[in-house]
Write a protein that holds these residues in place. Structure first.
Motif, short mmCIF file in Angstrom:
data_model
loop_
_atom_site.label_atom_id
_atom_site.label_comp_id
_atom_site.label_asym_id
_atom_site.label_seq_id
_atom_site.Cartn_x
_atom_site.Cartn_y
_atom_site.Cartn_z
N GLY A 102 0.80 -1.23 0.00
CA GLY A 102 0.00 0.00 0.00
C GLY A 102 0.83 1.27 0.00
N GLU A 103 2.13 1.16 0.27
CA GLU A 103 2.98 2.35 0.27
C GLU A 103 3.23 2.81 -1.16
OE1 GLU A 103 7.25 3.98 2.01
OE2 GLU A 103 6.74 1.87 2.27
N MET A 104 3.19 4.12 -1.35
CA MET A 104 3.37 4.66 -2.70
C MET A 104 4.76 5.26 -2.85
SD MET A 104 -0.37 6.15 -3.72
CE MET A 104 -0.68 7.18 -2.31
N GLY A 105 5.24 5.27 -4.08
CA GLY A 105 6.55 5.83 -4.38
C GLY A 105 6.65 6.22 -5.83
N TRP A 106 7.57 7.15 -6.09
CA TRP A 106 7.81 7.64 -7.46
C TRP A 106 8.90 6.82 -8.14
CZ3 TRP A 106 4.79 11.05 -9.82
CH2 TRP A 106 3.99 11.89 -9.05
N TRP A 107 8.62 6.39 -9.34
CA TRP A 107 9.62 5.78 -10.21
C TRP A 107 9.62 6.64 -11.47
CZ3 TRP A 107 13.51 2.58 -9.82
CH2 TRP A 107 14.04 1.98 -10.96
N GLY A 108 10.62 7.50 -11.58
CA GLY A 108 10.62 8.49 -12.65
C GLY A 108 9.47 9.46 -12.41
N ASP A 109 8.66 9.65 -13.42
CA ASP A 109 7.53 10.57 -13.32
C ASP A 109 6.20 9.86 -13.05
OD1 ASP A 109 9.04 12.88 -13.70
OD2 ASP A 109 8.93 12.71 -15.88
N THR A 110 6.28 8.59 -12.68
CA THR A 110 5.07 7.80 -12.44
C THR A 110 4.98 7.42 -10.96
OG1 THR A 110 5.23 6.89 -14.68
CG2 THR A 110 3.79 5.73 -13.14
N LEU A 111 3.80 7.60 -10.38
CA LEU A 111 3.56 7.22 -8.99
C LEU A 111 3.02 5.79 -8.97
CD1 LEU A 111 3.57 8.20 -6.03
CD2 LEU A 111 1.22 9.00 -6.40
N TYR A 112 3.66 4.95 -8.15
CA TYR A 112 3.27 3.55 -8.02
C TYR A 112 2.86 3.26 -6.59
CZ TYR A 112 5.42 2.36 -12.52
OH TYR A 112 5.72 2.27 -13.85
N LYS A 113 2.06 2.19 -6.43
CA LYS A 113 1.71 1.68 -5.11
C LYS A 113 2.17 0.23 -5.04
CE LYS A 113 -2.59 0.63 -3.96
NZ LYS A 113 -4.00 0.74 -3.57
N SER A 114 2.90 -0.08 -3.96
CA SER A 114 3.33 -1.45 -3.75
C SER A 114 2.11 -2.31 -3.43
CB SER A 114 4.33 -1.51 -2.60
OG SER A 114 4.67 -2.86 -2.32
N VAL A 115 2.05 -3.48 -4.05
CA VAL A 115 0.92 -4.38 -3.80
C VAL A 115 1.37 -5.63 -3.04
CG1 VAL A 115 -0.47 -3.53 -5.72
CG2 VAL A 115 1.11 -5.44 -6.09
N ILE A 116 2.62 -5.59 -2.57
CA ILE A 116 3.14 -6.68 -1.74
C ILE A 116 3.87 -6.09 -0.54
CG2 ILE A 116 3.34 -8.36 -3.62
CD1 ILE A 116 6.32 -7.72 -3.80
N ASP A 117 3.98 -6.86 0.51
CA ASP A 117 4.72 -6.44 1.69
C ASP A 117 6.22 -6.66 1.48
OD1 ASP A 117 3.92 -5.11 3.94
OD2 ASP A 117 2.99 -6.85 4.87
N SER A 118 7.04 -5.86 2.14
CA SER A 118 8.50 -5.99 2.08
C SER A 118 9.00 -5.98 0.64
CB SER A 118 8.97 -7.26 2.80
OG SER A 118 8.53 -7.27 4.13
N ASN A 119 8.49 -5.06 -0.14
CA ASN A 119 8.81 -4.97 -1.57
C ASN A 119 10.21 -4.37 -1.76
OD1 ASN A 119 8.79 -4.74 -4.33
ND2 ASN A 119 6.78 -3.76 -4.44
N VAL A 120 11.14 -5.20 -2.23
CA VAL A 120 12.52 -4.74 -2.47
C VAL A 120 12.84 -4.67 -3.96
CG1 VAL A 120 13.41 -5.54 -0.25
CG2 VAL A 120 13.43 -7.09 -2.23
N TRP A 121 11.80 -4.71 -4.80
CA TRP A 121 11.99 -4.65 -6.25
C TRP A 121 11.48 -3.32 -6.79
CZ3 TRP A 121 9.78 -9.03 -3.92
CH2 TRP A 121 10.61 -10.15 -3.91
N THR A 122 12.09 -2.86 -7.83
CA THR A 122 11.61 -1.67 -8.52
C THR A 122 10.47 -2.08 -9.45
OG1 THR A 122 13.06 -1.92 -10.45
CG2 THR A 122 13.95 -0.69 -8.53
N PRO A 123 9.68 -1.13 -9.92
CA PRO A 123 8.64 -1.47 -10.89
C PRO A 123 9.21 -2.08 -12.17
CG PRO A 123 8.17 0.65 -9.92
CD PRO A 123 9.56 0.26 -9.45
N MET A 124 10.44 -1.76 -12.51
CA MET A 124 11.06 -2.35 -13.71
C MET A 124 11.47 -3.80 -13.47
SD MET A 124 11.07 -0.34 -16.28
CE MET A 124 12.46 -0.39 -17.38
#
Length: 135
Positions: A102-124
């Protein structure tokens, strides 16, 4: 006291108060921070400034000169790890900096929301661990 004197007094109070803001909150209001004046004064390490609408932090003690501004000497300045109140997703995410579900973060100019816990991967690296947040 005239309007200009009142405005200067208020500005000083605002700048002092902005020093206590977290980086997340600071990223939402860069206009609260002073800009460089190029007056030769000392800028202490850790000082946050408004640089073209982005909050930057001095990485070292430096003199407020044009030669030392973030555009001319980017190694003297740090980006804060937030944009518009959300963390910027770094290239490398460690277990200690993992994103929660549920935590959100910016990857470049796109805002993403993590859909898993302890997410250590980038959207790429792991697209199924993130969803795009429409703004």
């Amino acid at each position: 006291m005239n309007i200009l004197e009142n405005a200067r007094k208020l500005r000083k109070i605002i700048e002092q108060a902005s020093e206590s803001l977290t980086d997340a909150v600071a990223s939402e209001a860069p206009e609260l921070f002073a800009s460089l004046k190029h007056d030769g004064s000392l800028v202490k390490v850790g000082t946050r400034i408004n640089w073209n609408g982005v909050v930057k932090r001095a990485a070292v003690d430096l003199w407020d000169t044009e030669a030392n501004n973030p555009s001319n000497t980017p190694t003297l300045w740090e980006d804060i790890a937030y944009k518009q109140g959300y963390r910027i997703i770094p290239e490398t995410i460690t277990a200690g900096t993992a994103f929660s579900n549920g935590e959100m973060g910016w990857w470049g100019d796109t805002l993403y929301k993590s859909v898993i816990d302890s997410n250590v991967w980038t959207p790429m690296a792991h697209a199924s661990g993130w969803e795009v947040v429409e703004m």
